[in-house]
Design a protein around this motif. Structure first.
Motif, PDB file in Angstrom:
ATOM      1  N   ALA A  72       1.352  -5.418  -6.263  1.00  0.00           N
ATOM      2  CA  ALA A  72       1.389  -4.302  -5.774  1.00  0.00           C
ATOM      3  C   ALA A  72       2.983  -3.132  -5.480  1.00  0.00           C
ATOM      4  N   ILE A  73       3.394  -3.649  -4.526  1.00  0.00           N
ATOM      5  CA  ILE A  73       4.805  -3.401  -4.175  1.00  0.00           C
ATOM      6  C   ILE A  73       5.884  -3.612  -5.041  1.00  0.00           C
ATOM      7  N   ILE A  76       5.124  -1.067  -7.610  1.00  0.00           N
ATOM      8  CA  ILE A  76       5.065   0.439  -7.530  1.00  0.00           C
ATOM      9  C   ILE A  76       6.921   0.749  -6.975  1.00  0.00           C
ATOM     10  N   VAL A  77       7.492  -0.385  -6.572  1.00  0.00           N
ATOM     11  CA  VAL A  77       9.414  -0.153  -6.294  1.00  0.00           C
ATOM     12  C   VAL A  77      10.160  -0.614  -7.533  1.00  0.00           C
ATOM     13  N   GLU A  81       5.096   1.859 -11.240  1.00  0.00           N
ATOM     14  CA  GLU A  81       3.827   2.184 -10.471  1.00  0.00           C
ATOM     15  C   GLU A  81       3.396   3.134  -9.622  1.00  0.00           C
ATOM     16  N   SER A  82       2.042   4.348  -9.576  1.00  0.00           N
ATOM     17  CA  SER A  82       1.999   4.841  -8.261  1.00  0.00           C
ATOM     18  C   SER A  82       1.730   4.502  -7.205  1.00  0.00           C
ATOM     19  N   ALA A  83       1.993   5.099  -6.463  1.00  0.00           N
ATOM     20  CA  ALA A  83       2.463   4.953  -4.637  1.00  0.00           C
ATOM     21  C   ALA A  83       1.185   6.092  -4.093  1.00  0.00           C
ATOM     22  N   ARG A  87      -4.523   5.019  -2.876  1.00  0.00           N
ATOM     23  CA  ARG A  87      -3.688   3.277  -3.591  1.00  0.00           C
ATOM     24  C   ARG A  87      -3.730   2.859  -2.058  1.00  0.00           C
ATOM     25  N   ILE A  88      -2.097   3.296  -1.459  1.00  0.00           N
ATOM     26  CA  ILE A  88      -1.244   2.620  -0.601  1.00  0.00           C
ATOM     27  C   ILE A  88      -2.305   1.971   0.513  1.00  0.00           C
TER      28      ILE A  88
END
Length: 106
Positions: A72-73, A76-77, A81-83, A87-88
């Motif tokens: 997931a990280i 995102i990075v 992808e969505s942050a 989600r966080i």
């Protein structure tokens, strides 16, 4: 090698193979496919070695947690992808669960 260290390495390799799979083009691209297969095999072998001394439920949950959080990280990075805040929050809950399991087994 310490079982927790092996489990951590297995989880990090899970991140590698999951990201590699994204880039295989349905197994049509050789290099990402080879990286994905090799890192998955190494991840499974390290997980199996860690299971010699860790409870299966705890070890599997930690392995999956490291992989899920890491992917997931990276998503995102590096992949845009969505942050989104929810989600966080969910990712933070995964981290809390993995830390809790580690503390309970220490």
């Amino acid at each position: 090698m310490n079982a927790w260290l092996m489990l951590t390495a297995a989880g990090l390799l899970e991140i590698v193979w999951a990201i590699a799979l994204k880039h295989t083009g349905g197994w049509t691209r050789l290099v990402p496919s080879a990286i994905g297969i090799a890192s998955a095999l190494a991840s499974f072998l390290l997980l199996a070695a860690a299971l010699k001394s860790l409870p299966v439920g705890t070890a599997y949950a930690v392995w999956v947690g490291i992989g899920a959080l890491g992917v997931a990280i990276v998503g995102i990075v590096a992949l845009g992808e969505s942050a989104a805040p929810l989600r966080i929050l969910c990712l933070t809950l995964i981290v809390g669960g993995v830390i809790g399991l580690k503390l309970l087994e220490a």
